[in-house]
Design a protein around this motif. Structure first.
Motif, PDB file in Angstrom:
ATOM      1  N   ASP A   1      -4.886  30.754   7.016  1.00  0.00           N
ATOM      2  CA  ASP A   1      -5.572  32.030   6.798  1.00  0.00           C
ATOM      3  C   ASP A   1      -6.378  32.457   8.011  1.00  0.00           C
ATOM      4  O   ASP A   1      -6.838  33.597   8.098  1.00  0.00           O
ATOM      5  CB  ASP A   1      -6.538  31.901   5.616  1.00  0.00           C
TER       6      ASP A   1
ATOM      7  N   GLN B   1      -3.936  36.822  11.457  1.00  0.00           N
ATOM      8  CA  GLN B   1      -5.126  36.129  10.965  1.00  0.00           C
ATOM      9  C   GLN B   1      -6.275  36.216  11.968  1.00  0.00           C
ATOM     10  O   GLN B   1      -6.048  36.307  13.165  1.00  0.00           O
ATOM     11  CB  GLN B   1      -4.797  34.654  10.720  1.00  0.00           C
TER      12      GLN B   1
ATOM     13  N   MET C   1       4.503  41.800   7.748  1.00  0.00           N
ATOM     14  CA  MET C   1       5.193  40.647   8.325  1.00  0.00           C
ATOM     15  C   MET C   1       6.707  40.827   8.268  1.00  0.00           C
ATOM     16  O   MET C   1       7.224  41.495   7.381  1.00  0.00           O
ATOM     17  CB  MET C   1       4.781  39.364   7.598  1.00  0.00           C
TER      18      MET C   1
ATOM     19  N   THR D   1      10.374  39.678   7.512  1.00  0.00           N
ATOM     20  CA  THR D   1      11.009  38.729   6.613  1.00  0.00           C
ATOM     21  C   THR D   1      12.482  38.581   6.971  1.00  0.00           C
ATOM     22  O   THR D   1      13.015  39.315   7.809  1.00  0.00           O
ATOM     23  CB  THR D   1      10.925  39.204   5.148  1.00  0.00           C
TER      24      THR D   1
ATOM     25  N   ASN E   1       8.440  32.336   6.412  1.00  0.00           N
ATOM     26  CA  ASN E   1       7.180  32.131   5.703  1.00  0.00           C
ATOM     27  C   ASN E   1       7.143  30.724   5.124  1.00  0.00           C
ATOM     28  O   ASN E   1       8.007  30.338   4.328  1.00  0.00           O
ATOM     29  CB  ASN E   1       7.073  33.181   4.603  1.00  0.00           C
TER      30      ASN E   1
ATOM     31  N   SER F   1      -0.685  35.561  -0.610  1.00  0.00           N
ATOM     32  CA  SER F   1      -0.837  35.621   0.849  1.00  0.00           C
ATOM     33  C   SER F   1      -2.108  34.934   1.317  1.00  0.00           C
ATOM     34  O   SER F   1      -2.729  35.371   2.292  1.00  0.00           O
ATOM     35  CB  SER F   1      -0.817  37.047   1.397  1.00  0.00           C
ATOM     36  N   GLN F   2      -2.516  33.934   0.599  1.00  0.00           N
ATOM     37  CA  GLN F   2      -3.688  33.156   1.034  1.00  0.00           C
ATOM     38  C   GLN F   2      -3.369  31.680   0.894  1.00  0.00           C
ATOM     39  O   GLN F   2      -2.893  31.254  -0.166  1.00  0.00           O
ATOM     40  CB  GLN F   2      -4.897  33.479   0.139  1.00  0.00           C
ATOM     41  N   THR F   3      -3.637  30.941   1.933  1.00  0.00           N
ATOM     42  CA  THR F   3      -3.280  29.519   1.887  1.00  0.00           C
ATOM     43  C   THR F   3      -4.483  28.620   1.655  1.00  0.00           C
ATOM     44  O   THR F   3      -4.331  27.466   1.299  1.00  0.00           O
ATOM     45  CB  THR F   3      -2.656  29.091   3.225  1.00  0.00           C
TER      46      THR F   3
ATOM     47  N   THR G   1       0.635  30.622  12.932  1.00  0.00           N
ATOM     48  CA  THR G   1       0.206  31.914  12.394  1.00  0.00           C
ATOM     49  C   THR G   1       1.399  32.731  11.907  1.00  0.00           C
ATOM     50  O   THR G   1       1.346  33.326  10.840  1.00  0.00           O
ATOM     51  CB  THR G   1      -0.585  32.712  13.453  1.00  0.00           C
ATOM     52  N   ASP G   2       2.469  32.755  12.678  1.00  0.00           N
ATOM     53  CA  ASP G   2       3.636  33.538  12.271  1.00  0.00           C
ATOM     54  C   ASP G   2       4.190  33.071  10.937  1.00  0.00           C
ATOM     55  O   ASP G   2       4.630  33.877  10.128  1.00  0.00           O
ATOM     56  CB  ASP G   2       4.742  33.435  13.327  1.00  0.00           C
ATOM     57  N   SER G   3       4.166  31.773  10.734  1.00  0.00           N
ATOM     58  CA  SER G   3       4.763  31.265   9.494  1.00  0.00           C
ATOM     59  C   SER G   3       3.766  31.315   8.341  1.00  0.00           C
ATOM     60  O   SER G   3       4.054  30.844   7.257  1.00  0.00           O
ATOM     61  CB  SER G   3       5.245  29.836   9.706  1.00  0.00           C
ATOM     62  N   ARG G   4       2.606  31.852   8.603  1.00  0.00           N
ATOM     63  CA  ARG G   4       1.603  32.026   7.558  1.00  0.00           C
ATOM     64  C   ARG G   4       1.183  30.703   6.915  1.00  0.00           C
ATOM     65  O   ARG G   4       1.010  30.616   5.707  1.00  0.00           O
ATOM     66  CB  ARG G   4       2.126  32.955   6.463  1.00  0.00           C
TER      67      ARG G   4
END
Lengths: 340, 340
Positions: free
Chosen positions: A117, A139, B1, B3, B48, A57-59, A111-114
């Motif tokens: 960060d 975020q 989140m 899914t 995601n 969960s970190q890009t 942000t929604d699509s991650r």
DNA sequence: CTGAAAGCGCTTACAG
DNA sequence: CTGAAAGCGCTTACAG
């Protein structure tokens, strides 16, 4: 593509061990670590960013929301972008740049699509449509520019109030009694560009308190309109001895205007702008100016954002609102008014 | 989140069905599709990005490699960035912006880790260190700027050869016989900035063929140096009647220099630059210029890149090298030389 | 027309 | 100190 499975096979260990050896998040024997590293570099292994993001969960990507609005002067924007980009890189983050004119939608999608960060917002307005989206996002966000409501975000900006005061005080102290202040276009205000009236209000207050006449006007942020407007302004106020510019386009156009009128600073007219030193160099501007420090603001925003992302700052830690104080960079364009 | 599992549950279908309903990649009954859509929008579902990238090997992100070199004039760069960013957005791609001075390393990291589906390189040099990395990458690349070796990449650039010819021919036709050409700094050439000599060579050839004296020099790309250099140059060649600028910083500085020398164009000096119309507006430049069309080049590069990414163009389809022909935007700064 | 399952390439608890 | 397995959230063959 080469995966961690390939690395593990070549090194003769399990995938998990390869992962740990590379990340150092678990003790691994020196020998194994060496074998894994060797295999990874031989194979040219690079972790798949999507897979890593999914697992952690970190890009390690920061979103940069920049809007190139027609009433903003693009070259001034660029310096904020550079400040953000450079600091992000040094902190190990990549930049996802959005210049979508529909900021709220773009921000929501990112942000929604991650994809990121955290997020840096440039060009923040008093009532910024992006803020509700940002507050609802998972975020953290850092702003360059002061919105009306700062809850839930970290905010960095130049102290425009103090800038307005110090511009007027500086010329008042040198004996000026009639000044012109050129701000950004009026629709920047309507859009909520709070820095325009923040500076203008304190300039007017300071002027009033010292019995200085201050003609406060809005100027275009495009050429050649602003040049014409400056001419008209100087025609309209022949007794003004000082010119204050809170408008980068006006600053960029002023040398030409002054040449055309055969004026020079500070002999005929004292001038103070509000822009960065880099901007002054780019446009060969010989005027003293309040340093707008875009690189510094970009850096501060990213640093704070990274702190939140990496949880050095707990998520509920109080948010900061930090103003940098205006430095007047003296380029010798102010002096006592000419004797009449 | 939220899914796709959540969406599926609310809609009362399987995850796969939810996926198909949303993507439309398989026929789904109207009723189910509606239920899924409803659920998705109620829940505010957004796929995601990492998971999708992992599953599809597509990120819908384009890498933009821009280098802010000290010998490039940053405001000129910005326009290419905007052209790329706008076109990418319209095509449904996000931009990962890298301004890392170490281009090859940044490019390798971005492509190896599969953060991007393709890459646009700005500021391409004759021998560009990023090209070997790009050719080894799995993703396609498009360049703005002409390298020595174009294999394996799509290339877009202004026709600098033709630009050099037409600048000289234009002034020759109006009777000029002694000209000055200010190029970019010499280290841009050393670095491989081929456009510098591409224009200069044809300018020299054209001049030689027509018995025009052409003083070809390099100029700084920073203020205030370039201003001083322009003064020195005009001092050194008092009989030159035309000035050609293949150097944005020089163009930006010239109005001030001409005012200081009390020269005006075209009465005292004919001037032709090479920059975009947008650049001319930003810097209030009154000179005719060869349009460098950064927006158009950025757009062409992205469009071609997207075509390759989306395989409309088979991977082994021949690569293109496309030059846009120079348009001279007439701003009235050229005329026959003054009678002496 | 729909569902159950496999797989994308990682990381990280769980076991030993 | 190391390995086998589960799981992150998608998409897409495979079945029915």
């Amino acid at each position: 593509m080469v995966t961690i499975g390939d690395v593990a096979r070549v090194a003769g260990v399990a995938r998990s061990t390869a992962s740990y050896a590379l990340s150092g998040r678990r003790a691994v024997s020196d020998e194994v670590r060496e074998r894994v590293r060797q295999a990874a570099s031989e194979l040219g292994y690079a972790p798949n960013a999507g897979a890593r993001a999914l697992a952690t969960s970190q890009t390690r990507v920061i979103g940069l929301l920049a809007q190139f609005l027609p009433d903003e002067f693009a070259p001034a924007m660029l310096q904020y972008i550079q400040g953000v980009a450079n600091t992000a890189r040094d902190a190990g983050y990549d930049i996802l740049l959005s210049s979508d004119p529909d900021g709220p939608t773009a921000l929501k999608r990112i942000t929604d699509s991650r994809m990121v960060d955290g997020v840096v917002l440039l060009n923040v307005a008093d009532q910024d449509d992006r803020l509700p989206v940002l507050r609802a996002a998972a975020q953290p966000g850092a702003l360059v520019g002061l919105p009306g409501d700062c809850t839930g975000v970290d905010v960095f900006d130049l102290d425009f109030e103090e800038s307005g005061r110090s511009m007027v005080a500086h010329l008042h102290a040198r004996g000026h009694r009639e000044l012109i202040l050129v701000s950004q276009p009026e629709h920047v205000i309507e859009r909520g560009g709070a820095y325009v009236w923040r500076l203008q209000n304190t300039a007017l207050e300071t002027a009033a308190a010292r019995d200085v006449t201050l003609h406060a006007v809005y100027g275009s942020s495009a050429q050649p309109e602003i040049g014409r407007e400056l001419h008209a302004l100087l025609d309209a106020h022949p007794n003004a001895t000082g010119l204050l510019l809170n408008n980068e386009a006006a600053a960029a156009a002023l040398p030409t205007v002054m040449h055309e009128r055969n004026l020079s600073a500070p002999d005929d007219l004292s001038v103070i702008g509000r822009y960065s030193d880099e901007f002054a160099r780019t446009f060969s501007l010989p005027f003293s100016s309040i340093e707008s420090a875009p690189d510094r603001l970009g850096r501060m925003a990213v640093r704070q954002l990274v702190r939140r992302i990496e949880q050095e700052t707990p998520a509920d830690a109080p948010h900061v609102v930090r103003f940098i104080s205006p430095d007047l960079v003296d380029r010798g364009s102010t002096a006592p008014p000419p004797a009449t």
